[in-house]
Scaffold this motif. Structure first.
Motif, PDB file in Angstrom:
ATOM      1  N   PHE A 179      -7.994 -39.749 -69.868  1.00  0.00           N
ATOM      2  CA  PHE A 179      -8.462 -39.208 -71.086  1.00  0.00           C
ATOM      3  C   PHE A 179      -9.319 -38.208 -70.598  1.00  0.00           C
ATOM      4  N   LEU A 180      -9.680 -37.154 -71.737  1.00  0.00           N
ATOM      5  CA  LEU A 180     -10.674 -36.211 -71.696  1.00  0.00           C
ATOM      6  C   LEU A 180     -11.658 -36.565 -72.791  1.00  0.00           C
ATOM      7  N   VAL A 181     -13.024 -36.664 -72.313  1.00  0.00           N
ATOM      8  CA  VAL A 181     -13.933 -36.848 -73.387  1.00  0.00           C
ATOM      9  C   VAL A 181     -14.771 -35.755 -73.292  1.00  0.00           C
ATOM     10  N   VAL A 182     -15.074 -35.096 -74.507  1.00  0.00           N
ATOM     11  CA  VAL A 182     -15.916 -33.822 -74.809  1.00  0.00           C
ATOM     12  C   VAL A 182     -16.857 -33.990 -75.665  1.00  0.00           C
TER      13      VAL A 182
ATOM     14  N   ARG B 198     -12.366 -23.903 -81.332  1.00  0.00           N
ATOM     15  CA  ARG B 198     -12.410 -23.483 -80.042  1.00  0.00           C
ATOM     16  C   ARG B 198     -12.366 -24.835 -79.219  1.00  0.00           C
ATOM     17  N   VAL B 199     -13.190 -25.684 -79.740  1.00  0.00           N
ATOM     18  CA  VAL B 199     -13.325 -26.921 -78.994  1.00  0.00           C
ATOM     19  C   VAL B 199     -11.795 -27.789 -78.836  1.00  0.00           C
ATOM     20  N   ALA B 200     -11.267 -27.570 -79.823  1.00  0.00           N
ATOM     21  CA  ALA B 200      -9.828 -28.167 -80.083  1.00  0.00           C
ATOM     22  C   ALA B 200      -8.863 -27.457 -78.935  1.00  0.00           C
ATOM     23  N   GLU B 201      -8.969 -26.449 -78.571  1.00  0.00           N
ATOM     24  CA  GLU B 201      -8.207 -25.607 -77.818  1.00  0.00           C
ATOM     25  C   GLU B 201      -8.377 -26.333 -76.246  1.00  0.00           C
ATOM     26  N   PHE B 202      -9.072 -26.916 -75.803  1.00  0.00           N
ATOM     27  CA  PHE B 202      -9.620 -27.660 -74.419  1.00  0.00           C
ATOM     28  C   PHE B 202      -8.477 -28.862 -74.595  1.00  0.00           C
ATOM     29  N   PHE B 203      -7.867 -29.272 -75.552  1.00  0.00           N
ATOM     30  CA  PHE B 203      -7.275 -30.526 -75.406  1.00  0.00           C
ATOM     31  C   PHE B 203      -5.673 -29.972 -75.445  1.00  0.00           C
TER      32      PHE B 203
ATOM     33  N   PRO C 209     -23.733 -35.248 -91.243  1.00  0.00           N
ATOM     34  CA  PRO C 209     -23.563 -35.184 -89.958  1.00  0.00           C
ATOM     35  C   PRO C 209     -23.396 -33.833 -89.142  1.00  0.00           C
ATOM     36  N   GLU C 210     -23.139 -32.835 -89.938  1.00  0.00           N
ATOM     37  CA  GLU C 210     -23.267 -31.460 -89.181  1.00  0.00           C
ATOM     38  C   GLU C 210     -24.791 -30.839 -88.790  1.00  0.00           C
ATOM     39  N   ARG C 211     -25.790 -31.674 -89.329  1.00  0.00           N
ATOM     40  CA  ARG C 211     -26.960 -31.221 -88.724  1.00  0.00           C
ATOM     41  C   ARG C 211     -26.991 -31.512 -87.535  1.00  0.00           C
ATOM     42  N   PHE C 212     -26.330 -32.524 -86.617  1.00  0.00           N
ATOM     43  CA  PHE C 212     -26.326 -32.733 -85.269  1.00  0.00           C
ATOM     44  C   PHE C 212     -26.010 -31.678 -84.419  1.00  0.00           C
ATOM     45  N   ALA C 213     -25.269 -30.738 -84.834  1.00  0.00           N
ATOM     46  CA  ALA C 213     -24.980 -29.594 -84.274  1.00  0.00           C
ATOM     47  C   ALA C 213     -24.178 -29.889 -82.764  1.00  0.00           C
ATOM     48  N   GLY C 214     -23.323 -30.918 -82.823  1.00  0.00           N
ATOM     49  CA  GLY C 214     -22.444 -31.158 -81.687  1.00  0.00           C
ATOM     50  C   GLY C 214     -21.281 -31.656 -82.237  1.00  0.00           C
ATOM     51  N   LEU C 215     -19.929 -31.454 -81.530  1.00  0.00           N
ATOM     52  CA  LEU C 215     -18.835 -31.861 -81.808  1.00  0.00           C
ATOM     53  C   LEU C 215     -18.305 -32.794 -80.746  1.00  0.00           C
ATOM     54  N   ALA C 216     -17.633 -33.771 -81.126  1.00  0.00           N
ATOM     55  CA  ALA C 216     -17.004 -34.773 -80.291  1.00  0.00           C
ATOM     56  C   ALA C 216     -15.602 -35.048 -80.244  1.00  0.00           C
ATOM     57  N   ALA C 217     -14.931 -35.263 -79.069  1.00  0.00           N
ATOM     58  CA  ALA C 217     -13.632 -35.714 -79.311  1.00  0.00           C
ATOM     59  C   ALA C 217     -13.003 -36.298 -78.018  1.00  0.00           C
ATOM     60  N   VAL C 218     -11.778 -37.210 -78.051  1.00  0.00           N
ATOM     61  CA  VAL C 218     -11.596 -37.792 -76.956  1.00  0.00           C
ATOM     62  C   VAL C 218     -10.016 -37.438 -77.004  1.00  0.00           C
TER      63      VAL C 218
END
Length: 263
Positions: free
Chosen positions: A180-183, A217-222, A250-259
């Motif tokens: 797994f990749l956790v970002v 751009r974050v999705a490109e890491f996967f 939830p957008e106010r948390f200014a962070g994206l997450a994915a596995v």
């Protein structure tokens, strides 16, 4: 690699500033000064960091439930309460964790906190040098079995000039299918000017300037991974433990997450 690096206590460290945000004690006056300045610009920062830590917990629990017992935590900072080894071993006492950071003070603190724990290892290395990291990690982890590669709140400190997608791909190529990749990653998506101010503060004050990136751009890491549902989302939206954990904005948390799971 970094063993010759001088410890510069005149500049804030991203790892120690993060420790302060989480309520830790492993930081210095220069780190606290910068953190307070950042919070003055963006009062929700401690909540954002807590949301990031909550995502880490859920992601590690998911990986263990999916059969993974080995974790490579890149840019790990200081393993204060609720870090990878605690979460993983609460789910399976046999889990093994390698922590990697290039901040010499973070590494020293980490080794002191973890002591002679035989199921954890702390490496002083730079995640941007996968060959070095992997050579060291292979002495502790079995790369013929699945590994969860953790890049939590760290890729935004890898600038575009360092080719972050290539760095991520090097770790992907080193682990077997089923890994797994956790970002999690800072983003300007849904933000106003305070995100720009935050980037500028890190650029001016630390040795690790920040590069916020979009969902695309974050999705490109996967590349080479199958994204686990619900895909790339704001931090509170990644598999919340209960509906009341989801903020109405939830957008106010200014962070994206994915596995992602390696094919």
């Amino acid at each position: 690699m970094g063993e010759q690096q001088e410890i510069d206590l005149t500049r804030p460290s991203a790892a120690r500033v993060y420790d302060y945000y989480l309520g830790g004690a492993h930081n210095f006056a220069v780190d606290r000064e910068m953190a307070r300045k950042a919070i003055g610009m963006w009062p929700e920062l401690p909540l954002i960091m807590q949301a990031n830590r909550a995502f880490l917990r859920r992601a590690v629990e998911f990986c263990v439930a999916s059969g993974v017992r080995q974790f490579l935590d890149l840019g790990s900072g200081i393993p204060t309460a609720g870090n990878v080894h605690e979460v993983a071993r609460a789910a399976d006492p046999g889990a093994r964790v390698v922590y990697v950071d290039n901040d010499p003070i973070a590494v020293t603190y980490s080794r002191t906190i973890l002591g002679d724990d035989p199921q954890t290892s702390v490496l002083r290395a730079d995640l941007r040098d996968p060959d070095d990291v992997l050579a060291q990690a292979r002495t502790f982890l079995d790369f013929s079995r699945p590994v969860a590669v953790m890049m939590v709140a760290v890729l935004h400190f890898v600038g575009d000039a360092d080719r972050p997608a290539d760095v991520v791909a090097a770790y992907r190529d080193a682990v077997p299918p089923g890994s797994f990749l956790v970002v999690s990653h800072a983003t300007q998506d849904g933000q106003d000017g305070q995100a720009d101010e935050h980037e500028d503060l890190y650029r001016r004050r630390t040795a690790t300037p920040m590069t916020m990136r979009s969902k695309a751009r974050v999705a490109e890491f996967f590349a080479g991974y199958d994204l686990v549902d619900p895909g790339v989302v704001h931090l509170p939206l990644w598999r919340p433990a209960a509906p009341d954990e989801v903020d109405e904005r939830p957008e106010r948390f200014a962070g994206l997450a994915a596995v992602g799971r390696k094919r």
